[in-house]
Scaffold this motif. Structure first.
Motif, PDB file in Angstrom:
ATOM      1  N   TRP A 103       7.497 -16.317  10.336  1.00  0.00           N
ATOM      2  CA  TRP A 103       6.372 -15.844  10.898  1.00  0.00           C
ATOM      3  C   TRP A 103       5.250 -15.832   9.674  1.00  0.00           C
ATOM      4  CZ3 TRP A 103      10.396 -12.541   9.819  1.00  0.00           C
ATOM      5  CH2 TRP A 103      10.015 -11.707   8.990  1.00  0.00           C
ATOM      6  N   PHE A 104       3.911 -15.480  10.134  1.00  0.00           N
ATOM      7  CA  PHE A 104       3.034 -15.356   9.053  1.00  0.00           C
ATOM      8  C   PHE A 104       1.908 -14.412   9.259  1.00  0.00           C
ATOM      9  CE2 PHE A 104       1.438 -18.304  12.514  1.00  0.00           C
ATOM     10  CZ  PHE A 104      -0.073 -17.813  12.466  1.00  0.00           C
ATOM     11  N   ASP A 105       1.419 -13.856   8.317  1.00  0.00           N
ATOM     12  CA  ASP A 105       0.305 -12.810   8.299  1.00  0.00           C
ATOM     13  C   ASP A 105      -0.836 -13.356   7.696  1.00  0.00           C
ATOM     14  OD1 ASP A 105       1.673 -10.630   9.706  1.00  0.00           O
ATOM     15  OD2 ASP A 105       2.960 -10.719   7.943  1.00  0.00           O
ATOM     16  N   THR A 106      -1.841 -13.398   8.378  1.00  0.00           N
ATOM     17  CA  THR A 106      -3.118 -14.140   7.509  1.00  0.00           C
ATOM     18  C   THR A 106      -4.350 -13.530   7.736  1.00  0.00           C
ATOM     19  OG1 THR A 106      -4.386 -16.014   7.256  1.00  0.00           O
ATOM     20  CG2 THR A 106      -3.626 -15.396   9.440  1.00  0.00           C
ATOM     21  N   ILE A 107      -5.166 -13.134   6.852  1.00  0.00           N
ATOM     22  CA  ILE A 107      -6.623 -12.383   6.536  1.00  0.00           C
ATOM     23  C   ILE A 107      -7.508 -13.707   6.153  1.00  0.00           C
ATOM     24  CG2 ILE A 107      -7.949 -10.572   5.839  1.00  0.00           C
ATOM     25  CD1 ILE A 107      -5.199  -9.112   5.316  1.00  0.00           C
ATOM     26  N   ALA A 108      -8.736 -13.813   7.060  1.00  0.00           N
ATOM     27  CA  ALA A 108      -9.694 -14.671   6.550  1.00  0.00           C
ATOM     28  C   ALA A 108     -10.120 -14.124   5.264  1.00  0.00           C
ATOM     29  CB  ALA A 108     -10.594 -14.697   7.782  1.00  0.00           C
ATOM     30  N   GLY A 109     -10.242 -15.371   4.350  1.00  0.00           N
ATOM     31  CA  GLY A 109     -10.872 -15.084   2.954  1.00  0.00           C
ATOM     32  C   GLY A 109     -10.167 -14.241   1.829  1.00  0.00           C
ATOM     33  N   LEU A 110      -8.797 -13.773   2.388  1.00  0.00           N
ATOM     34  CA  LEU A 110      -7.826 -13.008   1.585  1.00  0.00           C
ATOM     35  C   LEU A 110      -6.629 -13.706   1.214  1.00  0.00           C
ATOM     36  CD1 LEU A 110      -8.332  -9.439   2.652  1.00  0.00           C
ATOM     37  CD2 LEU A 110      -9.413 -10.610   0.888  1.00  0.00           C
ATOM     38  N   GLY A 111      -6.239 -14.665   2.397  1.00  0.00           N
ATOM     39  CA  GLY A 111      -4.853 -15.381   2.061  1.00  0.00           C
ATOM     40  C   GLY A 111      -3.949 -15.121   3.133  1.00  0.00           C
ATOM     41  N   THR A 112      -2.837 -15.837   3.019  1.00  0.00           N
ATOM     42  CA  THR A 112      -1.799 -15.961   3.911  1.00  0.00           C
ATOM     43  C   THR A 112      -0.420 -15.792   3.590  1.00  0.00           C
ATOM     44  OG1 THR A 112      -3.086 -17.525   5.306  1.00  0.00           O
ATOM     45  CG2 THR A 112      -0.703 -17.509   5.841  1.00  0.00           C
ATOM     46  N   THR A 113       0.484 -15.100   4.207  1.00  0.00           N
ATOM     47  CA  THR A 113       1.833 -14.832   3.852  1.00  0.00           C
ATOM     48  C   THR A 113       2.698 -15.255   5.007  1.00  0.00           C
ATOM     49  OG1 THR A 113       1.334 -12.762   2.687  1.00  0.00           O
ATOM     50  CG2 THR A 113       3.632 -13.142   3.033  1.00  0.00           C
ATOM     51  N   PHE A 114       3.756 -16.152   4.570  1.00  0.00           N
ATOM     52  CA  PHE A 114       4.657 -16.600   5.251  1.00  0.00           C
ATOM     53  C   PHE A 114       5.867 -16.077   4.899  1.00  0.00           C
ATOM     54  CE2 PHE A 114       1.674 -20.293   6.148  1.00  0.00           C
ATOM     55  CZ  PHE A 114       1.953 -20.640   7.445  1.00  0.00           C
ATOM     56  N   SER A 115       6.640 -15.693   6.001  1.00  0.00           N
ATOM     57  CA  SER A 115       7.991 -14.829   5.657  1.00  0.00           C
ATOM     58  C   SER A 115       9.241 -15.621   6.394  1.00  0.00           C
ATOM     59  CB  SER A 115       7.854 -13.320   6.150  1.00  0.00           C
ATOM     60  OG  SER A 115       6.718 -12.738   5.343  1.00  0.00           O
ATOM     61  N   VAL A 116      10.158 -15.500   5.650  1.00  0.00           N
ATOM     62  CA  VAL A 116      11.472 -16.035   6.366  1.00  0.00           C
ATOM     63  C   VAL A 116      12.603 -14.967   6.468  1.00  0.00           C
ATOM     64  CG1 VAL A 116      13.311 -17.956   6.192  1.00  0.00           C
ATOM     65  CG2 VAL A 116      10.843 -18.327   5.648  1.00  0.00           C
ATOM     66  N   LYS A 117      13.403 -14.700   7.725  1.00  0.00           N
ATOM     67  CA  LYS A 117      14.351 -13.931   7.651  1.00  0.00           C
ATOM     68  C   LYS A 117      15.596 -14.566   7.700  1.00  0.00           C
ATOM     69  CE  LYS A 117      15.656  -9.669  10.482  1.00  0.00           C
ATOM     70  NZ  LYS A 117      15.011  -8.945  11.699  1.00  0.00           N
ATOM     71  N   LEU A 118      16.537 -14.274   6.856  1.00  0.00           N
ATOM     72  CA  LEU A 118      17.733 -15.124   6.586  1.00  0.00           C
ATOM     73  C   LEU A 118      18.882 -14.009   6.605  1.00  0.00           C
ATOM     74  CD1 LEU A 118      16.978 -17.966   4.450  1.00  0.00           C
ATOM     75  CD2 LEU A 118      17.168 -18.139   7.033  1.00  0.00           C
ATOM     76  N   PRO A 119      20.146 -14.261   7.353  1.00  0.00           N
ATOM     77  CA  PRO A 119      21.285 -13.144   6.944  1.00  0.00           C
ATOM     78  C   PRO A 119      21.549 -13.258   5.634  1.00  0.00           C
ATOM     79  CG  PRO A 119      21.608 -14.751   8.997  1.00  0.00           C
ATOM     80  CD  PRO A 119      20.427 -15.564   8.185  1.00  0.00           C
ATOM     81  N   ALA A 120      21.828 -11.964   5.098  1.00  0.00           N
ATOM     82  CA  ALA A 120      22.185 -11.674   3.812  1.00  0.00           C
ATOM     83  C   ALA A 120      23.848 -12.114   3.738  1.00  0.00           C
ATOM     84  CB  ALA A 120      21.877 -10.184   3.433  1.00  0.00           C
TER      85      ALA A 120
END
Length: 431
Positions: free
Chosen positions: A413-430
């Motif tokens: 999934w991703f979280d994004t804020i206009a003008g501040l940037g984007t974070t993509f996150s990946v969840k995988l089994p430990a």
């Protein structure tokens, strides 16, 4: 609630008896016919006993285990064609014998030939329709003519007039029920098959559209960098350049070459997953090992773009995944982060732990993702993308990431804020 559970259980049993969708439609129809035929034979035993038709009872008791074997041959051995031929021969033989033992044209057997013909047409291939039609008509007409000239050879087995009426009426009702059941089942299944075929056709049309679009992008994305490379090589070999200009050209060549290589790798991975399917072994993978080559390459690209690439994952972070897929996923995410981060920006790669899963994030300080593009971010809507330094891509990277993360049993999934940037996150089994 009890009625619903009973209905669900009945449906599950019926689906098991006829076979699931791994069987062809013709096989499922044939298996259904076998089950119904067995049920009719079992019903025929007490009914014939009540009417005193002991020869019919004996014949039915002999045929029931044979019918079970034919069903077993089709449902569990996959020999539907062979089983259906034997079934047709046995059914016709059974009704022919029943005709002579059960009052001939005055009995109910003649009605049974019509339902047997319907069942035969339902289970045989289309090319055999005429053959079995001729067989059915010839058999019935032969029995009628035979009885006409030799009426003494046909047994009158009804003790009373009422017994005859009951037998013929019940046979007619049973034929109507069987016809309705078979016809409804066939129509419903053909409708389902048509819907499935239409969905497949729509999927193929969409895939073909994406292919055409992809070819257009490839023709540009490979032609443009190759022309640039050729031009830069000509300049480097035919002009005297100072050290600063030479370094500038070399860095530009390196960036174009790497972008083109990354595009080619994405195209190969996308083609492989769509045409051949994904088949990788899941195992324990150390994130540092999987990302090491990617980080080495992108560290130099980040430096040239005056971006700080910060890697903040501990050396003992292990996941259950596939080494090659993890490498592809984070190569794309890190590449995108650097591509869309302006000079003097920061790209961070970090992780956290949550309920037995590692959450690996790649964040940038770019412009963010416009709201109108967010809904299609993981789709196959292939369209060219441009980074902050006009780096070009085909828009395949995130779709590949999404497919591969799902294959690994994770989430993206991703979280994004206009003008501040984007974070993509990946969840995988430990591990």
């Amino acid at each position: 609630m009890l009625l619903t559970n009973l209905q669900n259980k009945t449906v599950r049993i019926w689906n098991y008896l006829k076979g699931d969708k791994s069987f062809s439609l013709q096989s499922r129809i044939y298996n259904s016919v076998c089950v119904v035929t067995i049920a009719v034979m079992v019903y025929n035993v007490p009914f014939s006993l009540a009417l005193g038709l002991y020869d019919s009872v004996l014949a039915t008791l002999v045929l029931i285990p044979l019918q079970f074997y034919l069903y077993y041959l089709s449902r569990f051995k996959g020999k539907t064609a062979l089983s259906s031929v034997f079934l047709i021969l046995i059914v016709n033989l059974f009704f022919a014998v029943s005709y002579s033992l059960n009052s001939g044209i005055q009995g109910s057997s003649l009605l049974s030939f019509s339902i047997s013909y319907f069942v035969i047409i339902a289970i045989v291939p289309r090319r055999q329709y005429w053959f079995w039609t001729i067989v059915n008509i010839s058999l019935v007409m032969g029995l009628i003519i035979w009885e006409y000239y030799h009426p003494e050879l046909v047994s009158e087995r009804y003790p009373t007039r009422a017994d005859r009426f009951i037998d013929i009426a019940s046979t007619y009702i049973m034929n109507i029920i069987l016809t309705f059941s078979c016809l409804s089942y066939i129509i419903n299944n053909y409708s389902l098959e048509r819907v499935t075929a239409e969905a497949s056709a729509a999927g193929l049309a969409q895939l073909n559209q994406q292919k055409n679009k992809l070819i257009t992008i490839i023709s540009h994305d490979f032609n443009a960098p190759l022309n640039n490379i050729n031009s830069y090589l000509y300049v480097l070999s035919n002009r005297d350049l100072n050290l600063e200009d030479k370094k500038k050209y070399e860095n530009e060549l390196k960036r174009i070459t790497f972008d083109t290589q990354n595009l080619l790798l994405n195209l190969l991975n996308w083609s492989k997953s769509n045409m051949e399917g994904i088949s990788y072994v899941l195992e324990e993978v150390n994130l540092n090992d999987a990302m090491n080559d990617t980080l080495n390459v992108y560290q130099s690209i980040a430096v040239e773009k005056e971006i700080r690439l910060a890697y903040e994952i501990s050396a003992d972070t292990d996941v259950i995944a596939n080494f090659e897929l993890v490498e592809i996923i984070f190569r794309n995410l890190i590449s995108n982060a650097i591509k869309f981060t302006p000079r003097n920006g920061i790209v961070r790669v970090f992780s956290s732990m949550s309920d037995g899963f590692h959450i690996i994030s790649v964040s940038d300080t770019g412009p963010g993702i416009p709201s109108e593009k967010q809904i299609d971010i993981f789709t196959t809507d292939i369209s060219p993308t441009f980074g902050t330094a006009r780096e070009r891509g085909a828009g395949l990277g995130l779709k590949i990431c999404d497919e591969f993360v799902q294959y690994l049993g994770g989430e993206i999934w991703f979280d994004t804020i206009a003008g501040l940037g984007t974070t993509f996150s990946v969840k995988l089994p430990a591990a």
